[in-house]
Scaffold this motif. Structure first.
Motif, PDB file in Angstrom:
ATOM      1  N   GLU A 186       0.857  -1.300   0.135  1.00 39.38           N
ATOM      2  CA  GLU A 186       0.052  -0.102  -0.055  1.00 39.38           C
ATOM      3  C   GLU A 186       0.705   1.043   0.031  1.00 39.38           C
ATOM      4  O   GLU A 186       0.557   2.064  -0.769  1.00 39.38           O
ATOM      5  CB  GLU A 186      -1.085   0.050   1.293  1.00 39.38           C
ATOM      6  N   ALA A 187       1.948   1.270   0.946  1.00 35.81           N
ATOM      7  CA  ALA A 187       2.958   2.627   0.849  1.00 35.81           C
ATOM      8  C   ALA A 187       3.581   2.507  -0.403  1.00 35.81           C
ATOM      9  O   ALA A 187       3.604   3.504  -0.931  1.00 35.81           O
ATOM     10  CB  ALA A 187       3.825   2.414   2.004  1.00 35.81           C
ATOM     11  N   ALA A 188       3.993   1.482  -0.975  1.00 37.72           N
ATOM     12  CA  ALA A 188       4.674   1.394  -2.435  1.00 37.72           C
ATOM     13  C   ALA A 188       3.572   2.174  -3.525  1.00 37.72           C
ATOM     14  O   ALA A 188       4.132   2.957  -4.397  1.00 37.72           O
ATOM     15  CB  ALA A 188       5.136   0.256  -2.889  1.00 37.72           C
ATOM     16  N   VAL A 189       2.272   1.680  -3.442  1.00 37.30           N
ATOM     17  CA  VAL A 189       1.388   2.335  -4.308  1.00 37.30           C
ATOM     18  C   VAL A 189       1.232   3.549  -4.293  1.00 37.30           C
ATOM     19  O   VAL A 189       0.952   4.462  -5.197  1.00 37.30           O
ATOM     20  CB  VAL A 189      -0.100   1.258  -4.392  1.00 37.30           C
ATOM     21  N   VAL A 190       1.271   3.998  -3.032  1.00 35.74           N
ATOM     22  CA  VAL A 190       0.991   5.752  -2.739  1.00 35.74           C
ATOM     23  C   VAL A 190       2.109   6.202  -3.200  1.00 35.74           C
ATOM     24  O   VAL A 190       2.133   7.293  -4.179  1.00 35.74           O
ATOM     25  CB  VAL A 190       0.713   6.101  -1.212  1.00 35.74           C
ATOM     26  N   ALA A 191       3.267   5.858  -2.999  1.00 30.86           N
ATOM     27  CA  ALA A 191       4.415   6.494  -3.703  1.00 30.86           C
ATOM     28  C   ALA A 191       4.513   6.489  -4.970  1.00 30.86           C
ATOM     29  O   ALA A 191       4.770   7.712  -5.808  1.00 30.86           O
ATOM     30  CB  ALA A 191       5.593   5.846  -3.038  1.00 30.86           C
ATOM     31  N   LEU A 192       4.151   5.323  -5.800  1.00 31.00           N
ATOM     32  CA  LEU A 192       4.232   5.345  -7.042  1.00 31.00           C
ATOM     33  C   LEU A 192       2.910   6.354  -7.679  1.00 31.00           C
ATOM     34  O   LEU A 192       3.107   7.061  -8.932  1.00 31.00           O
ATOM     35  CB  LEU A 192       3.944   4.056  -7.599  1.00 31.00           C
ATOM     36  N   ARG A 193       1.786   6.425  -6.989  1.00 31.40           N
ATOM     37  CA  ARG A 193       0.818   7.392  -7.475  1.00 31.40           C
ATOM     38  C   ARG A 193       1.497   8.812  -7.692  1.00 31.40           C
ATOM     39  O   ARG A 193       1.136   9.753  -8.490  1.00 31.40           O
ATOM     40  CB  ARG A 193      -0.622   7.151  -6.705  1.00 31.40           C
ATOM     41  N   MET A 194       1.953   9.208  -6.474  1.00 27.79           N
ATOM     42  CA  MET A 194       2.660  10.504  -6.449  1.00 27.79           C
ATOM     43  C   MET A 194       3.580  10.835  -7.424  1.00 27.79           C
ATOM     44  O   MET A 194       3.643  11.742  -8.236  1.00 27.79           O
ATOM     45  CB  MET A 194       3.397  10.682  -5.092  1.00 27.79           C
ATOM     46  N   LEU A 195       4.280   9.758  -7.858  1.00 35.74           N
ATOM     47  CA  LEU A 195       5.485  10.005  -9.069  1.00 35.74           C
ATOM     48  C   LEU A 195       4.669   9.773 -10.349  1.00 35.74           C
ATOM     49  O   LEU A 195       5.184  10.082 -11.484  1.00 35.74           O
ATOM     50  CB  LEU A 195       6.405   8.709  -8.893  1.00 35.74           C
ATOM     51  N   ALA A 196       3.444   9.413 -10.373  1.00 38.63           N
ATOM     52  CA  ALA A 196       2.835   9.257 -11.632  1.00 38.63           C
ATOM     53  C   ALA A 196       2.296  10.695 -12.409  1.00 38.63           C
ATOM     54  O   ALA A 196       1.670  10.528 -13.306  1.00 38.63           O
ATOM     55  CB  ALA A 196       1.736   8.033 -11.678  1.00 38.63           C
ATOM     56  N   GLU A 197       2.475  11.523 -11.562  1.00 37.28           N
ATOM     57  CA  GLU A 197       1.974  12.990 -12.098  1.00 37.28           C
ATOM     58  C   GLU A 197       3.012  13.824 -12.457  1.00 37.28           C
ATOM     59  O   GLU A 197       4.055  13.870 -11.659  1.00 37.28           O
ATOM     60  CB  GLU A 197       1.310  13.392 -10.776  1.00 37.28           C
ATOM     61  N   PRO A 198       3.178  14.373 -13.556  1.00 42.40           N
ATOM     62  CA  PRO A 198       4.351  14.804 -14.143  1.00 42.40           C
ATOM     63  C   PRO A 198       4.940  16.200 -13.450  1.00 42.40           C
ATOM     64  O   PRO A 198       6.136  16.193 -13.153  1.00 42.40           O
ATOM     65  CB  PRO A 198       4.108  15.548 -15.690  1.00 42.40           C
ATOM     66  N   THR A 199       3.959  17.162 -12.937  1.00 39.07           N
ATOM     67  CA  THR A 199       4.557  18.007 -12.063  1.00 39.07           C
ATOM     68  C   THR A 199       5.278  17.521 -10.733  1.00 39.07           C
ATOM     69  O   THR A 199       6.438  17.974 -10.418  1.00 39.07           O
ATOM     70  CB  THR A 199       3.559  19.065 -11.672  1.00 39.07           C
ATOM     71  N   ARG A 200       4.529  16.778 -10.002  1.00 33.44           N
ATOM     72  CA  ARG A 200       5.249  16.095  -8.953  1.00 33.44           C
ATOM     73  C   ARG A 200       6.609  15.411  -9.229  1.00 33.44           C
ATOM     74  O   ARG A 200       7.628  15.735  -8.500  1.00 33.44           O
ATOM     75  CB  ARG A 200       4.351  15.266  -8.333  1.00 33.44           C
ATOM     76  N   LEU A 201       6.520  14.635 -10.373  1.00 31.12           N
ATOM     77  CA  LEU A 201       8.013  14.221 -10.533  1.00 31.12           C
ATOM     78  C   LEU A 201       8.925  14.961 -11.026  1.00 31.12           C
ATOM     79  O   LEU A 201      10.071  14.973 -10.470  1.00 31.12           O
ATOM     80  CB  LEU A 201       7.758  13.070 -11.808  1.00 31.12           C
ATOM     81  N   ARG A 202       8.556  16.356 -11.532  1.00 32.78           N
ATOM     82  CA  ARG A 202       9.581  17.179 -11.957  1.00 32.78           C
ATOM     83  C   ARG A 202      10.133  17.635 -10.528  1.00 32.78           C
ATOM     84  O   ARG A 202      11.279  18.191 -10.397  1.00 32.78           O
ATOM     85  CB  ARG A 202       8.923  18.222 -12.819  1.00 32.78           C
ATOM     86  N   LEU A 203       9.216  17.945  -9.603  1.00 34.61           N
ATOM     87  CA  LEU A 203       9.564  18.623  -8.500  1.00 34.61           C
ATOM     88  C   LEU A 203      10.859  17.699  -7.571  1.00 34.61           C
ATOM     89  O   LEU A 203      11.580  18.239  -7.191  1.00 34.61           O
ATOM     90  CB  LEU A 203       8.258  18.761  -7.343  1.00 34.61           C
TER      91      LEU A 203
END
Length: 115
Positions: A19-36
């Motif tokens: 579950e924690a890994a899925v939350v982290a990967l969801r956060m990375l799946a948004e381009p602006t958040r990944l850029r940040l």
């Protein structure tokens, strides 16, 4: 011998870990958040204004993204006078961000895979 017959590195992680890994990967799946996170992954500490300028996004939008990253445990923050500075939280996050972008580069350039 282990109860499951497998060494610990081959045992299935717990539901909470998945579950924690899925939350982290969801956060990375948004381009602006990944850029940040990319801007912060090398140990840099930046404020909202600097991050907003770098990713060419509005400060309120960047603040919202940083709030989500904070809640997910991917960034940490500290006060420096009137500013709040953000940084990637821990080596795992830093390596995850770097690896996913290096993997994307390999895919786009057809570079050979390696370990």
């Amino acid at each position: 011998m282990y109860a499951s017959g497998k060494a610990p590195e081959h045992e299935l992680p717990s539901d909470a870990q998945f579950e924690a890994a899925v939350v982290a990967l969801r956060m990375l799946a948004e381009p602006t958040r990944l850029r940040l996170l990319w801007l912060l992954h090398d140990g840099a500490e930046l404020d909202v204004g600097s991050l907003a300028a770098e990713v060419r996004a509005a400060r309120p939008a960047v603040s919202q993204h940083l709030g989500k990253l904070l809640l997910a445990g991917l960034v940490s923050s500290r006060r420096d006078g009137r500013r709040v500075l953000y940084r990637a939280r821990g080596g795992h996050v830093k390596r995850l961000v770097a690896e996913v972008l290096y993997a994307a580069d390999h895919q786009l350039t057809n570079a050979p895979e390696h370990d």
